[in-house]
Design an enzyme around this catalytic site. Structure first.
Site, short mmCIF file in Angstrom:
data_model
loop_
_atom_site.label_atom_id
_atom_site.label_comp_id
_atom_site.label_asym_id
_atom_site.label_seq_id
_atom_site.Cartn_x
_atom_site.Cartn_y
_atom_site.Cartn_z
N GLU A 12 -5.52 -7.65 -8.52
CA GLU A 12 -4.60 -6.54 -8.79
C GLU A 12 -3.23 -7.07 -9.20
O GLU A 12 -2.94 -8.25 -9.09
CB GLU A 12 -4.41 -5.68 -7.53
CG GLU A 12 -5.22 -4.39 -7.51
CD GLU A 12 -4.71 -3.33 -8.49
OE1 GLU A 12 -3.73 -3.58 -9.22
OE2 GLU A 12 -5.31 -2.24 -8.53
N ARG A 23 -2.47 0.86 4.29
CA ARG A 23 -1.93 -0.37 3.72
C ARG A 23 -1.28 -0.02 2.39
O ARG A 23 -1.60 1.00 1.78
CB ARG A 23 -3.02 -1.43 3.50
CG ARG A 23 -4.06 -1.07 2.43
CD ARG A 23 -4.78 -2.30 1.92
NE ARG A 23 -5.89 -2.04 1.03
CZ ARG A 23 -5.79 -1.84 -0.28
NH1 ARG A 23 -4.60 -1.78 -0.87
NH2 ARG A 23 -6.87 -1.65 -1.03
N ASN A 52 -0.69 -0.30 -1.60
CA ASN A 52 -1.51 -0.59 -2.76
C ASN A 52 -0.57 -1.03 -3.88
O ASN A 52 0.25 -1.89 -3.68
CB ASN A 52 -2.40 0.60 -3.12
CG ASN A 52 -3.58 0.18 -3.98
OD1 ASN A 52 -4.17 -0.86 -3.76
ND2 ASN A 52 -3.91 0.97 -4.98
N GLU A 95 -9.88 1.25 3.11
CA GLU A 95 -11.15 1.74 2.58
C GLU A 95 -12.33 1.43 3.50
O GLU A 95 -12.39 0.39 4.11
CB GLU A 95 -11.41 1.10 1.20
CG GLU A 95 -10.44 1.60 0.15
CD GLU A 95 -10.50 0.80 -1.14
OE1 GLU A 95 -10.86 1.37 -2.17
OE2 GLU A 95 -10.18 -0.40 -1.09
N ASN A 122 -1.37 4.33 -6.89
CA ASN A 122 -1.76 3.30 -7.84
C ASN A 122 -0.76 3.11 -8.96
O ASN A 122 0.44 3.08 -8.71
CB ASN A 122 -3.18 3.57 -8.36
CG ASN A 122 -4.07 2.35 -8.17
OD1 ASN A 122 -3.62 1.22 -8.35
ND2 ASN A 122 -5.31 2.57 -7.80
N ASP A 136 -6.53 3.32 -12.46
CA ASP A 136 -6.06 2.31 -11.51
C ASP A 136 -4.66 1.84 -11.93
O ASP A 136 -3.74 2.64 -12.02
CB ASP A 136 -7.09 1.18 -11.43
CG ASP A 136 -7.00 0.37 -10.15
OD1 ASP A 136 -5.89 0.19 -9.63
OD2 ASP A 136 -8.04 -0.11 -9.68
#
Length: 299
Positions: free
Chosen positions: A18, A101, A103, A121, A154, A204
């Site tokens: 990511e 958490r 992202n 998740e 996101n 995303d």
């Protein structure tokens, strides 16, 4: 668009790659492996990635004006000194929540670090809904919460005139825009500018090009799409050889190369045998557009 070329440049395979960011000073690509708990830096010269292990899921990385980097780690904003491999906590969010958490995160044109949270998740993209929030870490190290009730906070970026903030809450399947006040960092007037189609799957990470168009990585969609935020139309689709494309940024000497991160988490052996490059970092050339250099955190 026959000149578009896609190459897997870092094959080490992230579990959940990511937050790609081009570090011009180092001439290298930064990115994180969230579930692999490491911050990585890939050099086009050595063709190697260095990795620094951390003690929590690390979900985004950003440049820092004073040198080195800032990261989002678990529910903390933290500073990372690369050579010393030293992580120090700046501040913590979501103190009232047990299982969230951070992202994705990105720095705005004024040097503020925007980042949002989500529930941990159960399986990839399966989680308790509406547990996340969107935050900003200001250069004076204070934190503001913009809103909550987020599923998966996101992709984010800003328009070229800095008057619009673009944002993705993945499970809304929408790319949203807000009015943006660069002086204060305040956002308002939320609206949807693009709804993803079924085969595009889950929006995303995202970045903007110098023509003011947005590029969105589609998780489980195996592609990045280029959108016109003014018309809400999709202009281009670039398909990748992996399904779990997670985020994108521009980099290279003149920001004409696109880098795309991907994931391998949640894929069984058979799926991985069909997509051996899952979790790799991809470089796309020949798009004919350039990107905007990342802004460093001013604190």
């Amino acid at each position: 668009m026959s000149s578009v070329r896609i190459e897997c440049v870092a094959k080490e395979g992230c579990r959940l790659g990511e937050s790609p960011v081009w570090d011009e000073k180092e001439g290298a690509l930064l990115y994180v492996d969230i579930t692999g708990r490491k911050v990585c830096r890939w050099s086009p010269l050595t063709k190697q990635a260095q990795a620094i292990p951390v003690d929590d899921p690390v979900s985004s990385v950003a440049l820092r004006k004073s040198g080195d980097y800032v990261i989002t780690l678990g529910t903390r904003f933290a500073a990372l000194k690369w050579k010393e491999e030293l992580v120090t906590t700046i501040t913590q969010v979501d103190k009232d929540k047990a299982n969230t958490r951070f992202n994705d995160g990105k720095v705005d044109p004024a040097g503020r670090y925007f980042a949002g949270t989500m529930a941990e998740e159960i399986r990839p993209a399966v989680l308790e809904r509406r547990q996340g929030s969107l935050y900003t870490l200001f250069p004076d190290l204070s934190v503001v919460k913009h809103f909550d009730q987020v599923d998966i906070s996101n992709g984010l970026d800003w328009s070229l005139d800095h008057k619009t903030f673009f944002y993705i809450d993945s499970l809304s399947y929408s790319v949203d825009a807000f009015d943006y006040d660069l002086q204060t960092g305040k956002i308002g007037n939320r609206r949807s500018i693009y709804k993803l189609e079924k085969e595009e799957s889950i929006p995303d990470g995202m970045c903007i090009d110098t023509e003011g168009k947005l590029w969105v990585a589609c998780y489980d969609g195996g592609r990045v799409i280029r959108l016109d935020p003014e018309t809400g139309k999709r202009l281009q689709t670039v398909k990748l050889p992996v399904d779990k494309t997670t985020s994108c940024c521009f980099g290279g000497k003149d920001y004409s190369e696109m880098y795309v991160t991907s994931a391998s988490d949640g894929m069984d052996k058979e799926w991985l045998s069909r997509q051996p490059q899952a979790g790799g970092i991809f470089k796309i050339t020949g798009l004919g557009v350039k990107g905007v250099p990342p802004y460093p955190f001013a604190g």
